[in-house]
Design a protein around this motif. Structure first.
Motif, short mmCIF file in Angstrom:
data_model
loop_
_atom_site.label_atom_id
_atom_site.label_comp_id
_atom_site.label_asym_id
_atom_site.label_seq_id
_atom_site.Cartn_x
_atom_site.Cartn_y
_atom_site.Cartn_z
N THR A 64 -3.28 6.87 -1.06
CA THR A 64 -4.09 7.28 -2.20
C THR A 64 -4.18 8.80 -2.28
O THR A 64 -4.35 9.47 -1.27
CB THR A 64 -5.50 6.66 -2.09
OG1 THR A 64 -5.36 5.25 -1.92
CG2 THR A 64 -6.33 6.92 -3.33
N THR A 65 -4.10 9.32 -3.48
CA THR A 65 -4.17 10.77 -3.69
C THR A 65 -5.61 11.25 -3.65
O THR A 65 -6.56 10.47 -3.81
CB THR A 65 -3.59 11.16 -5.06
OG1 THR A 65 -4.39 10.57 -6.10
CG2 THR A 65 -2.14 10.71 -5.19
N ILE A 66 -5.76 12.55 -3.48
CA ILE A 66 -7.09 13.16 -3.48
C ILE A 66 -7.77 12.93 -4.82
O ILE A 66 -8.96 12.59 -4.88
CB ILE A 66 -6.99 14.67 -3.15
CG1 ILE A 66 -6.59 14.83 -1.67
CG2 ILE A 66 -8.29 15.40 -3.46
CD1 ILE A 66 -6.26 16.25 -1.25
N LYS A 67 -7.02 13.08 -5.88
CA LYS A 67 -7.58 12.88 -7.22
C LYS A 67 -8.10 11.45 -7.39
O LYS A 67 -9.21 11.24 -7.89
CB LYS A 67 -6.53 13.18 -8.28
CG LYS A 67 -7.04 13.12 -9.69
CD LYS A 67 -6.00 13.60 -10.69
CE LYS A 67 -6.62 13.69 -12.07
NZ LYS A 67 -5.73 14.39 -13.00
N ALA A 68 -7.31 10.47 -6.97
CA ALA A 68 -7.73 9.06 -7.08
C ALA A 68 -8.96 8.78 -6.22
O ALA A 68 -9.86 8.04 -6.63
CB ALA A 68 -6.58 8.14 -6.70
N LEU A 69 -9.00 9.37 -5.02
CA LEU A 69 -10.17 9.19 -4.16
C LEU A 69 -11.42 9.78 -4.81
O LEU A 69 -12.49 9.18 -4.77
CB LEU A 69 -9.93 9.84 -2.79
CG LEU A 69 -8.93 9.15 -1.87
CD1 LEU A 69 -8.57 10.05 -0.70
CD2 LEU A 69 -9.49 7.82 -1.37
N ALA A 70 -11.27 10.95 -5.40
CA ALA A 70 -12.40 11.60 -6.07
C ALA A 70 -12.92 10.74 -7.21
O ALA A 70 -14.14 10.56 -7.36
CB ALA A 70 -11.99 12.98 -6.57
N ILE A 71 -12.01 10.19 -8.00
CA ILE A 71 -12.41 9.34 -9.13
C ILE A 71 -13.11 8.08 -8.62
O ILE A 71 -14.18 7.71 -9.12
CB ILE A 71 -11.18 8.98 -10.00
CG1 ILE A 71 -10.69 10.24 -10.72
CG2 ILE A 71 -11.52 7.87 -10.98
CD1 ILE A 71 -9.33 10.09 -11.39
N SER A 72 -12.54 7.43 -7.62
CA SER A 72 -13.13 6.18 -7.13
C SER A 72 -14.50 6.38 -6.48
O SER A 72 -15.33 5.47 -6.48
CB SER A 72 -12.18 5.46 -6.18
OG SER A 72 -12.07 6.15 -4.96
N HIS A 73 -14.73 7.57 -5.94
CA HIS A 73 -16.02 7.85 -5.29
C HIS A 73 -16.97 8.65 -6.18
O HIS A 73 -18.07 9.00 -5.75
CB HIS A 73 -15.80 8.58 -3.96
CG HIS A 73 -15.22 7.71 -2.90
ND1 HIS A 73 -15.97 6.80 -2.20
CD2 HIS A 73 -13.95 7.56 -2.46
CE1 HIS A 73 -15.20 6.16 -1.36
NE2 HIS A 73 -13.96 6.59 -1.50
#
Length: 108
Positions: A64-73
């Protein structure tokens, strides 16, 4: 003996971004201990937040990318980068590739 194990030795890793020899040796010892014990490191012994544990899991299992992690959290990318920096410092590693190598076979 995995192909990765022969490359993750202090003498085979180029020090970069100020990463010193001590950190490389620490990483090598941790990886060697995990290989010798045929286990992946446990997250239980570290004081990681639930979000940090989830980041580890998502990166290792799904890349998972940093961007996707940021969105999911529902946090900024900067917050995720700080979490990852903390994780890397605590584990004595330098990036996602090391994180994945460290948790090969780990049961999340």
């Amino acid at each position: 003996h995995s192909p990765l194990s022969s490359t993750i030795q202090p003498e085979n890793i180029q020090a970069r971004n100020g990463c010193d020899r001590r950190r490389l040796e620490q990483k090598s010892l941790l990886l060697e201990r995990c290989r010798k014990d045929s286990v992946s490191p446990s997250l239980d012994g570290y004081k990681f937040s639930d979000r940090q544990k989830d980041c580890i899991k998502e990166i290792v299992l799904n890349n998972t990318t940093i961007k996707a992690l940021a969105i999911s959290h529902n946090v900024s990318e900067s917050a995720i980068k700080k979490d990852l920096s903390h994780i890397y410092d605590v584990l004595g590693i330098t990036g996602k590739a090391d994180l994945k190598a460290l948790f090969i076979g780990y049961e999340f």
